[in-house]
Design a protein around this motif. Structure first.
Motif, PDB file in Angstrom:
ATOM      1  N   ILE A   1       0.811  -1.132  -0.001  1.00  0.00           N
ATOM      2  CA  ILE A   1      -0.015   0.065   0.110  1.00  0.00           C
ATOM      3  C   ILE A   1       1.060   1.375  -0.008  1.00  0.00           C
ATOM      4  N   HIS A   2       0.329   2.538  -0.249  1.00  0.00           N
ATOM      5  CA  HIS A   2       1.012   3.670  -0.504  1.00  0.00           C
ATOM      6  C   HIS A   2       0.102   4.785  -0.194  1.00  0.00           C
ATOM      7  N   MET A   3       0.374   5.756   0.776  1.00  0.00           N
ATOM      8  CA  MET A   3      -0.263   6.970   0.849  1.00  0.00           C
ATOM      9  C   MET A   3       0.174   8.012  -0.582  1.00  0.00           C
ATOM     10  N   PRO A   4      -0.673   8.721  -1.121  1.00  0.00           N
ATOM     11  CA  PRO A   4      -1.940   9.168  -0.656  1.00  0.00           C
ATOM     12  C   PRO A   4      -3.053   8.388  -1.070  1.00  0.00           C
ATOM     13  N   PHE A   5      -2.859   6.918  -1.198  1.00  0.00           N
ATOM     14  CA  PHE A   5      -3.955   6.129  -1.554  1.00  0.00           C
ATOM     15  C   PHE A   5      -4.657   5.382  -0.377  1.00  0.00           C
ATOM     16  N   ASP A   6      -3.587   4.630   0.448  1.00  0.00           N
ATOM     17  CA  ASP A   6      -4.044   3.792   1.319  1.00  0.00           C
ATOM     18  C   ASP A   6      -3.153   3.736   2.455  1.00  0.00           C
ATOM     19  N   SER A   7      -3.653   3.030   3.509  1.00  0.00           N
ATOM     20  CA  SER A   7      -2.564   2.657   4.771  1.00  0.00           C
ATOM     21  C   SER A   7      -2.990   1.320   5.314  1.00  0.00           C
ATOM     22  N   PHE A   8      -1.977   0.847   6.316  1.00  0.00           N
ATOM     23  CA  PHE A   8      -2.177  -0.532   6.784  1.00  0.00           C
ATOM     24  C   PHE A   8      -2.074  -0.208   8.455  1.00  0.00           C
TER      25      PHE A   8
ATOM     26  N   LYS B   1      -6.683   0.684   4.821  1.00  0.00           N
ATOM     27  CA  LYS B   1      -7.948   2.026   5.038  1.00  0.00           C
ATOM     28  C   LYS B   1      -7.398   2.981   3.847  1.00  0.00           C
ATOM     29  N   ASN B   2      -8.558   3.180   3.147  1.00  0.00           N
ATOM     30  CA  ASN B   2      -8.638   4.337   2.133  1.00  0.00           C
ATOM     31  C   ASN B   2      -8.203   5.519   2.502  1.00  0.00           C
ATOM     32  N   ALA B   3      -7.558   6.524   1.814  1.00  0.00           N
ATOM     33  CA  ALA B   3      -7.227   7.815   2.070  1.00  0.00           C
ATOM     34  C   ALA B   3      -8.630   8.557   2.130  1.00  0.00           C
ATOM     35  N   ASP B   4      -8.838   9.542   2.905  1.00  0.00           N
ATOM     36  CA  ASP B   4     -10.026  10.167   3.017  1.00  0.00           C
ATOM     37  C   ASP B   4     -10.408  10.926   2.061  1.00  0.00           C
TER      38      ASP B   4
ATOM     39  N   THR C   1      -0.229  -1.866  -5.145  1.00  0.00           N
ATOM     40  CA  THR C   1      -1.538  -2.403  -5.581  1.00  0.00           C
ATOM     41  C   THR C   1      -2.961  -2.222  -4.721  1.00  0.00           C
ATOM     42  N   GLY C   2      -2.309  -1.777  -3.500  1.00  0.00           N
ATOM     43  CA  GLY C   2      -3.539  -1.735  -2.379  1.00  0.00           C
ATOM     44  C   GLY C   2      -3.836  -2.962  -1.361  1.00  0.00           C
TER      45      GLY C   2
END
Length: 329
Positions: free
Chosen positions: A251-258, A296-299, A313-314
């Motif tokens: 995962i990677h911001m600004p898309f998502d986080s773990f 979690k997806n970015a806000d 890939t998320g």
């Protein structure tokens, strides 16, 4: 105004967006305009650590921290000021007063040498060694990178994750806490841990990536801003224990986080993809606990398209999850 409208008032209208680089040092630029942080969740930063593609998206930059929080997150957010001077610890006060004026000449007779050895040296060896040298306190969380075994060809990722295990994972509907002393789950179909996948399921068994054996468990992609995919346990522990999983994080911001939570408290947050497998370990006290692994997806909708080679890939894969009791002595 004074040149074009001499002697008359005029109104200023600012139409330019702030330049990404606003402050420099002798070594070059050190910080820039404010933007969503790619290192911390719900944080605005003025660091230069952001994707170069953002330089072509002026709406992602803001003149100040408050405007960034309001413009991107629509709510208060955390602040990371790369231009702030480093905070140095205060110097300690002298522990004793200076000595009086030194004597003009040496004393006639030096002091005698000590007549005995110091008394604070232990006279015997310890009677026993610690019972558990690897004990980790219940509140400790450790994250460390590991490499996948060379003998496991299934420890590599393919471009299209699948979910076709011969023994499907049971989605626990347990609302009570399950008593557990110790267990290890490698997701090969034995189901020693009562995983709660959600309704509908938000995680699934995957046969394309694993650390050991043929299978692991992987999140399904959450849909929508701020959406989550949760994998949970509700357990009742008779003693303090370690909870450990091996994770492959893509995962990677600004898309998502773990995120990794115990009873709603975040024990670990990862905002960028990691090479290989990562050990996620935390200690918990005796009693009832809710454990959650969350993608979690970015806000907000990211301002740039997702390039998987750079932003992942998320997906997050988990394997070799275990609960083991520890001694608190």
């Amino acid at each position: 105004c004074s040149s074009y409208f001499p002697g008359a008032p005029c109104t200023k209208k600012e139409v330019c967006t702030p330049s990404p680089i606003v402050e420099q040092s002798e070594q070059g630029p050190v910080c820039g305009a404010w933007h969503p942080s790619i290192e911390e969740v719900k944080t605005c930063s003025n660091s230069l650590n952001y994707p170069p593609e953002w330089d072509n998206v002026p709406t992602i930059f803001f003149a100040d921290y408050e405007s960034c929080c309001e413009g991107y997150y629509k709510s208060p957010c955390k602040k990371h000021d790369a231009c702030a001077p480093p905070t140095l610890p205060p110097t300690e006060a002298p522990t004793s007063k200076p000595t009086t004026k030194p004597t003009d000449s040496p004393t006639k007779k030096p002091t005698e040498a000590p007549t005995h050895a110091p008394t604070n040296v232990p006279t015997t060896e310890p009677t026993s060694s610690p019972t558990n040298s690897s004990t980790i306190p219940p509140t400790t969380t450790q994250i460390s990178s590991t490499t996948s075994p060379s003998s496991s060809p299934s420890a590599t990722k393919t471009s299209s994750p699948s979910s076709s295990p011969t023994s499907p994972l049971t989605n626990s509907t347990q609302t009570q806490f399950t008593p557990i002393t110790s267990a290890t789950d490698n997701f090969e179909g034995e189901n020693p841990l009562p995983w709660i996948l959600g309704n509908p399921p938000q995680w699934t068994i995957d046969s394309t990536v694993s650390l050991q054996g043929e299978y692991s468990i992987r999140n399904l992609l959450p849909i929508g801003n701020g959406a989550t995919s949760d994998l949970s346990l509700r357990i009742d522990l008779p003693t303090s224990a370690l909870i450990r999983c091996e994770a492959k994080v893509d995962i990677h911001m600004p898309f998502d986080s773990f995120e990794y939570l115990i009873d709603g408290e975040k024990r670990a947050v990862m905002t960028s993809n990691k090479p290989g497998w990562t050990s996620v370990v935390t200690g918990v006290s005796p009693g009832e606990h809710t454990v959650v692994f969350r993608v979690k997806n970015a806000d907000m909708v990211p301002p740039i398209p997702r390039v998987e080679d750079r932003f992942g890939t998320g997906f997050v894969w988990l394997d070799m999850c275990m609960i083991s009791p520890v001694s608190t002595r």
